[in-house]
Write a protein that holds these residues in place. Structure first.
Motif, mmCIF file in Angstrom:
data_model
loop_
_atom_site.group_PDB
_atom_site.id
_atom_site.type_symbol
_atom_site.label_atom_id
_atom_site.label_comp_id
_atom_site.label_asym_id
_atom_site.label_seq_id
_atom_site.Cartn_x
_atom_site.Cartn_y
_atom_site.Cartn_z
ATOM 1 N N GLU A 18 47.058 54.325 113.933
ATOM 2 C CA GLU A 18 46.764 52.899 113.973
ATOM 3 C C GLU A 18 46.406 52.381 112.591
ATOM 4 O O GLU A 18 46.875 51.306 112.169
ATOM 5 C CB GLU A 18 45.628 52.638 114.958
ATOM 6 C CG GLU A 18 46.001 52.913 116.413
ATOM 7 C CD GLU A 18 44.818 52.702 117.337
ATOM 8 O OE1 GLU A 18 43.714 52.390 116.806
ATOM 9 O OE2 GLU A 18 44.978 52.859 118.553
ATOM 10 N N ARG B 267 52.951 52.094 120.987
ATOM 11 C CA ARG B 267 51.775 51.336 121.416
ATOM 12 C C ARG B 267 51.991 49.863 121.061
ATOM 13 O O ARG B 267 52.477 49.534 119.983
ATOM 14 C CB ARG B 267 50.504 51.862 120.745
ATOM 15 C CG ARG B 267 50.222 53.335 121.042
ATOM 16 C CD ARG B 267 48.992 53.792 120.257
ATOM 17 N NE ARG B 267 48.753 55.208 120.469
ATOM 18 C CZ ARG B 267 47.975 55.695 121.423
ATOM 19 N NH1 ARG B 267 47.384 54.858 122.262
ATOM 20 N NH2 ARG B 267 47.790 57.000 121.551
ATOM 21 N N GLN C 165 51.591 50.461 120.774
ATOM 22 C CA GLN C 165 52.127 49.896 119.535
ATOM 23 C C GLN C 165 53.196 48.869 119.869
ATOM 24 O O GLN C 165 54.111 49.157 120.654
ATOM 25 C CB GLN C 165 52.727 51.021 118.671
ATOM 26 C CG GLN C 165 53.376 50.548 117.394
ATOM 27 C CD GLN C 165 52.339 50.038 116.418
ATOM 28 O OE1 GLN C 165 51.253 50.561 116.335
ATOM 29 N NE2 GLN C 165 52.653 48.953 115.733
ATOM 30 N N SER D 196 50.512 46.018 120.194
ATOM 31 C CA SER D 196 49.378 45.537 119.389
ATOM 32 C C SER D 196 48.190 45.167 120.263
ATOM 33 O O SER D 196 47.058 45.184 119.819
ATOM 34 C CB SER D 196 49.819 44.316 118.550
ATOM 35 O OG SER D 196 50.296 43.298 119.399
#
Length: 535
Positions: A341, A518, A531, A520
């Motif tokens: 991340e 993944r 994300q 956000s």
């Protein structure tokens, strides 16, 4: 009165000539002494004459008589005459009319008793020993296990049967017998010839060369064993390259060959025992050594096994060895999401900074500047080209004016230079054409080699090339993950494909599973954020 001296004296004696008188004496002596035995010492012996006869003398402390041995009598004489040897000569007395001498023609010769033989034997032992024939340093050891044994002996006596029987009982090997006479006239020469004959054999010949020799004879008197005291036999035994065992007579009998041989055996049977070991004893010894070896190996394995067990108890367990690496792995796995991340945020910020400087007005202004700069450079180039052309025209005009003023000789030289230049141009064109032809041929050959090495020829035989998303060939299945877009190239074109599950389920994939993207923003009810797209 007439003197009696003036007349021949009357006599009744028969008148002989010198030849008649010598012949009469010769016949008388030969008839009276046609077979005699004379004892004396040999003197003046120098060997056989070139004719084969031998001339010497027999003497004692008060008299001397000439002696001769004719060539035909030599083979029948058991003992060879030697200087200073006391002998008993058998023959007849004859005279030599040419010098009024008498002599004995010897037909047989023998030593004068055992004492003479012993004296001769001792003298011969000292002489041969002084030559180094009996030295211990030149004696060779017997081979431990000979494959071929050569035996020099009589083929009809009990000696050869004892030797063969003893060898067969102990360790049967191949035996080669060289038959000889072991007693009597010429026996010494036969024994010497047999020893040299065995040594002359080739190791790789049809009859294999023996590994050890045995010269054997049964017991007997000194005269019976005299052949093995012959100088020729002793020298042959000393020169033998094959180890030699002497087994002549009984244990108390000694001959000169016993000193020259490498090993002396007390009896022929003892020689056979020395030549080969006992096979049964060797088998028993091998069996004993085998049992000892197995026991030692077993004990050694037990000791090693106990040592390994002790070392195993001292080593830590697998859980203890893997505890620290497993903990470091867990910590790294736990921090992997957070690190991904943070890396994504940093990359996004950098992309935004770079994209903030990219505006359409800046690009338009910079393109206009570059176009204006290119136009200015083109204009400057046109002006420079016009000025250069003007200069060249002026120079050509001046040159034409000067050429018109040149004499005809210079014009002819100029014409020749032009022709030479044209010839050189033609040659240059030809050379360039040839060079181009060679270059094309070389390129064609290289193209053929390239085509022969091209992978497309392999594709024509039914193979295919699998390429990844970056159009690079994939050479191993371990580098292909599930759901990966690939292209498969055949000889007649390409097709697109997506990988799916396949292969042996028992074999783990070499490619780690792709992490899920993944977004956000975290999903409702989800444990971890996902994300999203960057664009």
């Amino acid at each position: 009165m007439t003197s009696l001296l003036d007349n021949d004296s009357p006599t009744n004696l028969t008148e002989f000539s010198v030849s008649e008188l010598s012949g009469s004496i010769k016949r008388t002596v030969e008839n009276a002494f046609d077979h005699v035995r004379v004892r004396g010492e040999i003197s003046g012996y120098r060997g056989q004459h070139s004719s084969g006869h031998a001339y010497f003398s027999l003497k004692d402390d008060r008299a001397r008589i000439d002696a001769v041995i004719w060539k035909g009598s030599f083979p029948r004489i058991k003992f060879r005459p030697e200087e200073g040897m006391e002998v008993i000569a058998t023959g007849k007395i004859t005279t030599f009319p040419g010098s009024s001498k008498y002599q004995i023609v010897i037909e047989n010769l023998e030593p004068a008793g055992a004492g003479a033989l012993m004296a001769l034997l001792e003298e011969r032992r000292r002489r041969l020993g002084a030559e180094g024939l009996f030295d211990q340093g030149r004696k060779r050891p017997l081979p431990f296990l000979p494959q071929v044994i050569g035996v020099v002996t009589s083929p009809t006596g009990a000696v050869i049967r004892d030797i063969l029987h003893r060898i067969a009982d102990r360790f049967p090997v191949h035996v080669i017998v060289w038959p000889v006479k072991v007693q009597g006239e010429g026996s010494g020469d036969e024994v010497a010839a047999a020893i040299r004959g065995f040594n002359a054999m080739s190791p790789g010949g049809p009859i294999r060369r023996p590994d050890v020799l045995i010269v054997a004879r049964g017991g007997g008197s000194l005269e019976d064993l005299w052949s093995f005291n012959d100088e020729a036999v002793v020298r042959a035994a000393a020169e033998s390259q094959i180890p030699l065992i002497s087994a002549v007579g009984h244990e108390t009998d000694w001959t000169l060959i016993d000193h020259a041989a490498d090993v002396r055996a007390p009896t022929p049977t003892g020689a056979a025992e020395m030549a080969v070991p006992v096979k049964a004893d060797m088998q028993a010894q091998v069996a004993n050594l085998t049992a000892r070896l197995r026991g030692a190996a077993s004990r050694q394995m037990d000791l090693r096994r106990q040592s390994v067990r002790a070392l195993v108890r001292a080593l830590p367990s697998i859980d203890q060895l893997l505890a620290l690496p497993r903990r470091r792995f867990d910590e790294a796995a736990a921090g992997l999401g957070r690190g991904l991340e943070r890396t994504t945020v940093v990359k996004r910020r950098g992309f935004e900074r770079a994209s903030s400087g990219l505006r359409l007005e800046l690009l338009t202004n910079r393109l206009a500047q570059q176009r204006q700069l290119l136009a200015d450079r083109l204009m400057r180039g046109d002006r420079c080209l016009e000025r250069q052309l003007l200069k060249e025209n002026n120079r050509v005009a001046k040159a034409g004016a000067s050429l018109s003023a040149l004499p005809a000789r210079l014009l002819g030289q100029l014409q020749r230079e032009r022709q030479h230049l044209a010839s050189m141009a033609r040659h240059a064109d030809t050379a360039i054409s040839h060079a181009l032809t060679r270059g094309r041929a070389a390129i064609t050959a290289q193209d053929r080699v390239l085509q022969s090495l091209s992978y497309k020829n392999v594709l024509k035989r039914g193979f295919a090339v699998v390429r990844g998303e970056d159009d690079r060939p994939l050479t191993r299945a371990a580098g292909i993950g599930e759901g990966m877009a690939i292209s498969v190239e055949f000889a007649d074109g390409r097709i697109a494909a997506v990988t799916g599950e396949g292969g042996d389920p028992a074999v783990p994939s070499a490619v780690p599973p792709q992490p899920k993207k993944r977004t956000s923003k975290p999903e409702q009810g989800g444990d971890a954020p996902k994300q999203g797209t960057l664009f």
